[in-house]
Design an enzyme around this catalytic site. Structure first.
Site: not given
Ligand code: TEU
Length: 574
Positions: A99, A207, A265, A337-338
């Protein structure tokens, strides 16, 4: 010699290391724990593992706040453990993707510690520093250089008294944004990426990579009704130099290396932008995670969700299938994970748990693109029964709750949004068996194990032909056995029935017909005439007996037979 587009027939499995397997009893998953579970991944049949961050971090955002890109966080193990895990995966023919979190670092990263030490520090310009807004006092409300709202609530600027300026953080205050306008920053990132590739890793998940280019003028954003801060998205999403940076990255890091896979992403990416990212001729990334389908149920905000209309999810995925059909490539995902668990969010985890989990999987895995399985999705893991704010750990959830309650929202309403949409639903420990803590840890888990691990767990499913795991294994095997799955065309085959999704895949003489009922009600499928003519029923007709179905017991119904709630059927010809 592997085909340059090998990743089109690959399946990627995302490991969230914190919650996968703990080997030393501290309640947090780790690298040696992952090594203990490689048999599970090999049995599932996945080709690539995407490992969420394991770098040194203060864990303000569970590792997405990195303080040393070239070391492993002690909570997860050591570089020696990492090398051992990598070798073990390669020995099993699996690839490992890291990542890459380079839109921001931790505020404890040496680069930021130097940058914040003085305005004259050579690394000052490695981050975004700005004076208070004209005519204001630093630290006062409204003195922030722009009115932007953070992804994690509140302002995106933090006042630094010592040097009398603000620094930018689109996410948590402990995640200052790197200044990609500075070529020294870009070179330092590329050097670090090459260091990991030289160590043997097989690619990167990048990310929020479409946020790295900001409009240098940093203008204010529109303030939506009821909001305190503005939406700066137009100023940092898909910014002016984004594709320039990605093409430079490709030249500096990826040129001359083969067998790699890269996925960006890209929250807020449009279809047109996605084509620019994934058109192979542009040498940027192989694919992107777009966010349209996982934003459909967001009401005025993520934590004010709305129910989806029948057919909405399928229509969104079909739009992207068609949009990237001839140029570019889709990632295919419903969880990470989000995101909350898909069987709870898009399926029916109560009445039709097995059928809806496997129906969603059928819809996704046989589409055109590279599928991603998030840990536990192959078991049908569900949202957790969190009921009080102390059940949660995620910074996004905790900040959103605090902001809601501070703005007068009733506690019960603020908790309701979290109970459906919190990222913590995806982060409960992997459910390996029915023992204490689901076999995840011998200690106290950092986040509570879902009580339903007594019936939803790997041990009870492996080898059971009617389990979600075995169904995923068959879907993944289909992608490896039939070229039509990876390389075939895509065409929607139903007549746009809101409850049913049917589509055809064609590759030379090989054809597939996928028919899925995405509701909890029985429906008769409706097909375009030419599709019905192609498949036909009756002895010997390809539409007579499915090669895969999620009904138990396996009741081989013809393609045009009624579909039970969440029934999925797959037919093959040629
Ligand atoms: O996620 C980016 C992101 O867009 C997320 O914050 C998403 O918008 C939100 O969680 C869903 O509503 C990436 C990573 O996957 C996330 O775990 C991190 O918190 C974020 O970037 C910052 O690094």
């Amino acid at each position: 010699e592997i085909a340059p587009d090998w990743w089109k027939s690959a399946v990627v499995y995302q490991v969230y290391p914190r919650s996968f397997q703990d080997s030393d009893g501290d309640g947090v998953g780790d690298l040696r724990g992952i090594m203990q579970r490689l048999d599970h991944l090999e049995r599932l049949g996945v080709d690539v593992v995407w490992l969420s961050p394991v770098y040194r971090s203060p864990h303000a955002d569970n590792g997405y706040d990195i303080s040393d890109y070239r070391d492993i966080d002690p909570a997860f193990g050591t570089l020696a453990d990492f090398d051992e895990l990598l070798a073990a995966m390669h020995a099993r023919g699996m690839k490992l993707v890291m990542d890459l979190v380079v839109n921001h670092t931790s505020d404890e990263h040496a680069w930021f510690v130097e940058s914040r030490s003085s305005r004259e520090n050579p690394k000052r310009d490695w981050y975004w520093w700005r004076p208070p807004r004209e005519g204001t006092q630093g630290g006062d409300p409204g003195a922030e250089p722009t009115n932007w709202e953070s992804f994690f609530s509140g302002p995106t600027w933090e006042w630094d008294e010592a040097t009398g300026e603000y620094y930018l953080h689109l996410f948590d205050v402990k995640q200052p944004d790197l200044n990609w306008e500075n070529p020294e920053v870009r070179e330092a990132v590329y050097e670090m990426m090459r260091w990991w590739l030289d160590r043997g890793v097989d690619g990167f998940r990048m990310d929020v990579i479409n946020l790295i280019s900001k409009h240098p003028s940093l203008p204010d954003g529109p303030v939506r009704d009821g909001k305190r801060y503005g939406d700066g998205g137009a100023s940092y999403t898909n910014g002016p130099r984004l594709h320039e940076f990605l093409q430079e990255m490709h030249r500096e890091v990826f040129d001359g290396r083969d067998g790699l896979i890269t996925v960006g992403e890209t929250p807020g990416v449009t279809l047109d932008e996605a084509i620019l990212f994934t058109d192979p001729a542009r040498r940027e990334v192989d694919m992107v995670f777009q966010f349209e389908h996982v934003g459909l149920d967001h009401g005025i905000s993520k934590f004010r969700p709305r129910p989806l209309e029948p057919g909405e999810l399928a229509a969104s995925l079909v739009k992207w299938q068609e949009g990237l059909h001839d140029v570019g490539w889709n990632s295919l995902y419903l969880e990470n994970h989000d995101q909350a668990r898909s069987v709870s969010r898009f399926g029916d985890a109560d009445e039709h748990w097995y059928a809806s989990a496997t129906a969603l999987a059928t819809m996704l895995h046989l589409m055109r693109g590279t599928p991603y399985v998030y840990q536990g999705q192959e078991l049908g893991m569900t949202n957790a029964p969190f009921s009080v704010i102390d059940d949660y750990r995620d910074v996004e959830s905790l900040n959103a709750y605090a902001e809601e309650v501070a703005s007068g929202t009733a506690v019960a309403d603020a908790l309701y949004g979290l109970s459906l949409m919190s990222r913590d639903h995806a982060r409960t420990p992997m459910q390996w068996d029915a023992t204490t803590n689901a076999g995840f840890t011998s200690g106290t888990p950092w986040l509570a194990v879902n009580p339903n691990h007594d019936r939803i767990n790997a041990a009870v499913q492996l080898g059971d032909p009617g389990s979600v795991f075995e169904y995923y294994r068959q879907l993944i095997a289909l992608r490896h056995e039939r070229a039509v799955v990876a390389h075939g065309s895509f065409e929607r085959a139903d007549a746009g029935h809101p409850a049913i999704l049917a589509y055809e895949r064609v590759h030379g003489a090989e054809r597939l017909l996928v028919v899925v009922n995405l509701t909890s009600v029985e429906h008769d499928p409706v097909f375009a005439d030419e599709v019905a003519a192609r498949w036909g029923t009756g002895a010997g007709e390809p539409g007579d007996v499915p090669i895969l179905t999620n009904t138990i017991p396996d009741s081989p119904a013809p393609f045009d037979a009624p579909l039970a709630p969440w029934e999925a059927r797959v037919y093959a010809a040629g």
